[in-house]
Design a protein around this motif. Structure first.
Motif, short mmCIF file in Angstrom:
data_model
loop_
_atom_site.label_atom_id
_atom_site.label_comp_id
_atom_site.label_asym_id
_atom_site.label_seq_id
_atom_site.Cartn_x
_atom_site.Cartn_y
_atom_site.Cartn_z
N ALA A 177 0.94 -1.26 0.05
CA ALA A 177 0.14 0.20 0.08
C ALA A 177 0.76 1.15 -0.03
CB ALA A 177 -0.90 -0.11 1.24
N LYS A 178 1.91 1.22 0.70
CA LYS A 178 2.93 2.51 0.95
C LYS A 178 3.61 2.48 -0.39
CE LYS A 178 5.60 5.60 2.28
NZ LYS A 178 6.63 5.43 3.36
N MET A 179 4.04 1.36 -1.13
CA MET A 179 4.72 1.52 -2.28
C MET A 179 3.88 1.82 -3.48
SD MET A 179 6.72 -1.41 -4.49
CE MET A 179 5.43 -2.20 -4.91
N ILE A 180 2.72 1.58 -3.37
CA ILE A 180 1.63 1.94 -4.55
C ILE A 180 1.59 3.71 -4.18
CG2 ILE A 180 -0.73 2.09 -5.41
CD1 ILE A 180 -0.62 -1.10 -4.46
N LEU A 181 1.53 3.93 -3.09
CA LEU A 181 1.27 5.33 -2.96
C LEU A 181 2.56 6.34 -3.48
CD1 LEU A 181 0.45 7.32 0.51
CD2 LEU A 181 2.42 7.97 -0.77
N ASN A 182 3.92 5.75 -3.19
CA ASN A 182 5.09 6.08 -3.85
C ASN A 182 4.91 6.08 -5.41
OD1 ASN A 182 6.02 6.77 -1.14
ND2 ASN A 182 6.95 4.82 -1.00
N CYS A 183 4.53 5.02 -5.89
CA CYS A 183 4.40 5.07 -7.46
C CYS A 183 3.59 6.10 -7.77
CB CYS A 183 3.77 3.46 -7.58
SG CYS A 183 5.22 2.15 -7.39
N ALA A 184 2.74 6.49 -7.22
CA ALA A 184 1.59 7.60 -7.69
C ALA A 184 2.50 8.77 -7.65
CB ALA A 184 0.19 7.67 -6.73
N TYR A 185 3.10 9.13 -6.30
CA TYR A 185 3.57 10.53 -6.48
C TYR A 185 5.11 10.82 -6.70
CZ TYR A 185 -0.53 12.45 -3.80
OH TYR A 185 -1.89 12.81 -3.74
N ASN A 186 5.92 9.62 -6.19
CA ASN A 186 7.36 10.19 -6.31
C ASN A 186 8.09 10.40 -7.55
OD1 ASN A 186 7.07 8.96 -3.49
ND2 ASN A 186 9.17 8.32 -3.50
N ALA A 187 7.56 9.61 -8.68
CA ALA A 187 8.26 10.08 -10.12
C ALA A 187 7.70 11.36 -10.26
CB ALA A 187 8.05 9.10 -10.91
N LEU A 188 6.48 11.66 -10.18
CA LEU A 188 5.96 12.74 -10.83
C LEU A 188 6.57 14.14 -9.86
CD1 LEU A 188 2.17 11.70 -11.29
CD2 LEU A 188 3.60 12.53 -12.91
N ALA A 212 -1.40 4.57 -12.83
CA ALA A 212 -0.33 3.96 -12.22
C ALA A 212 -0.63 3.04 -11.11
CB ALA A 212 0.51 5.06 -11.54
N VAL A 213 -1.58 3.54 -10.16
CA VAL A 213 -2.24 2.92 -9.06
C VAL A 213 -2.93 1.50 -9.69
CG1 VAL A 213 -4.02 2.85 -7.38
CG2 VAL A 213 -2.24 4.82 -7.59
N VAL A 231 -6.85 2.35 -1.12
CA VAL A 231 -5.74 2.69 -1.50
C VAL A 231 -5.84 3.98 -2.41
CG1 VAL A 231 -3.84 2.38 -3.11
CG2 VAL A 231 -4.78 0.50 -1.90
N TRP A 232 -6.86 4.37 -3.13
CA TRP A 232 -6.95 5.54 -3.93
C TRP A 232 -7.39 6.61 -2.96
CZ3 TRP A 232 -5.10 7.63 -7.82
CH2 TRP A 232 -5.55 8.75 -8.37
N GLY A 233 -8.21 6.30 -1.94
CA GLY A 233 -8.84 7.41 -1.00
C GLY A 233 -7.44 7.84 -0.32
N ALA A 234 -6.62 6.90 0.19
CA ALA A 234 -5.25 7.34 0.74
C ALA A 234 -4.28 7.96 0.13
CB ALA A 234 -4.65 6.15 1.41
N PRO A 280 2.32 0.01 -18.56
CA PRO A 280 2.85 1.17 -19.50
C PRO A 280 3.03 2.50 -18.61
CG PRO A 280 0.58 0.82 -20.15
CD PRO A 280 1.14 -0.29 -19.16
N THR A 281 2.15 2.76 -17.66
CA THR A 281 2.25 4.24 -17.12
C THR A 281 3.53 4.12 -16.09
OG1 THR A 281 -0.33 4.59 -17.02
CG2 THR A 281 0.95 5.95 -15.64
N ASN A 282 3.66 2.91 -15.40
CA ASN A 282 4.66 2.87 -14.49
C ASN A 282 5.94 2.82 -15.14
OD1 ASN A 282 4.04 2.45 -11.24
ND2 ASN A 282 2.52 1.39 -12.58
N LEU A 283 6.15 2.37 -16.28
CA LEU A 283 7.32 2.33 -17.16
C LEU A 283 7.69 3.73 -17.57
CD1 LEU A 283 9.38 0.75 -18.99
CD2 LEU A 283 7.57 0.62 -20.77
N ALA A 284 6.97 4.31 -18.19
CA ALA A 284 6.84 5.72 -18.55
C ALA A 284 7.71 6.63 -17.31
CB ALA A 284 5.50 6.42 -18.96
N LEU A 285 6.96 6.52 -16.42
CA LEU A 285 7.15 7.20 -15.02
C LEU A 285 8.78 6.87 -14.51
CD1 LEU A 285 3.93 7.09 -13.01
CD2 LEU A 285 4.95 9.31 -14.04
N HIS A 286 8.99 5.58 -14.65
CA HIS A 286 10.32 4.97 -14.30
C HIS A 286 11.30 5.48 -15.22
CE1 HIS A 286 13.58 1.75 -14.38
NE2 HIS A 286 13.52 2.09 -13.10
#
Length: 296
Positions: A177-188, A212-213, A231-234, A280-286
């Motif tokens: 859950a924490k990693m998914i939050l990071n995947c949503a915000y960190n790269a952007l 991404a989520v 997850v999305w609410g958090a 594809p979205t996570n690939l692009a962000l990475h």
């Protein structure tokens, strides 16, 4: 208790400071400039609108961990194996080791290196290093820790230091859950060098984050992981509760440091490829974060 913090960055310094304020004997293991500042003046903690210098020990040598009953392992995911090998000779058989790191497999990797159980720990805190020997708290501070024979002792140590602790039987799901939050915000946040509140006002950003989520949740399901909660609410709440916070990835890139993106969006991409799940979205962000990292 004698407590050592391996990796005295923003997270390690914050929790080390809170424990030292509560009367524990805390030693920070970090970079020389930071160590020198702490040994000279103490650690400057900005918390709740006030500033306080907190006396504690600091060293740039892993041997300073010797004798610690509790080790907070807070290094970057990229450094887990190397830092684990550094501390291994100085750990006692009954030393409690906690992994306060981003990503989902650090506790397992660290345990394999040091030969001791490691308590996986999910960290929900907004902090930043404002300079050598100076940490600033921006919000939250709770921990979710995995179930182990030592978990209750850990909780009883941390809670009197005003560190909220939840013991979870689904620590793996909480880490995801924490990693998914990071995947949503960190790269952007890293690519734009913007804090969360301003970031989400960008055109199409919520859609990118949602994509991404959704990919992350699909990969988690493919791995047999049950991700708890909304997850999305958090994720939406983070922009409200931490509007001025920059992601740790953004802070790393701003300082010209290697980021943990390979263990966040990059991890989802690798796992997705293993499972035959498109990401594809996570690939692009990475990929974009790696380009920005390379430029910095």
């Amino acid at each position: 208790m004698k407590i050592a913090v391996m990796g005295a960055g923003a997270v390690g310094c914050y929790y080390g400071a809170m424990l030292a304020r509560a009367g524990h004997d805390v030693t920070l293991i970090g970079r020389p400039a930071h160590v020198d500042a702490v040994n000279r003046d103490g650690l400057l903690l900005e918390f709740g609108g006030a500033q306080q210098y907190i006396e504690m020990n600091a060293s740039s040598d892993a041997s300073a961990i010797a004798g610690a009953g509790l080790v907070l392992f807070c290094v970057k995911s990229t450094d887990t194996n190397d830092a684990g090998a550094q501390i291994k000779p100085f750990l006692a058989p009954d030393t409690i080791v906690m992994s306060l790191q981003n990503g989902v497999d650090n506790a397992e990797r660290l345990s394999a290196v040091i030969g001791l159980p490691v308590i996986p720990t999910v960290v929900y805190v907004a902090t930043s290093m404002e300079g050598p020997g100076h940490v600033k708290h921006h919000g939250r501070g709770e921990l979710v820790i995995g179930t182990s024979p030592q978990s209750e002792k850990v909780a009883q140590t941390l809670r009197p230091a005003h560190i909220p602790v939840e013991i979870s039987e689904n620590a793996e799901g909480a880490l995801w859950a924490k990693m998914i939050l990071n995947c949503a915000y960190n790269a952007l946040s890293a690519i734009s060098q913007m804090p969360y509140g301003a970031l989400v006002q960008g055109e199409g950003i919520w859609d990118v984050m949602r994509n991404a989520v959704d990919e992350c949740l699909t990969v988690a399901k493919g791995c047999g992981v049950t991700v708890p909660g909304d997850v999305w609410g958090a994720i939406k709440k983070i922009a409200e509760t931490m509007p001025g916070q920059y992601s740790s990835t953004a802070q790393d890139l701003a300082r010209g440091k290697t980021s943990e993106i390979d263990f966040l969006n990059g991890y989802i991409v690798r796992k997705g490829a293993e499972l035959g799940i498109p990401t594809p979205t996570n690939l692009a962000l990475h990929a974009m974060t790696k380009l920005r990292e390379r430029r910095e």
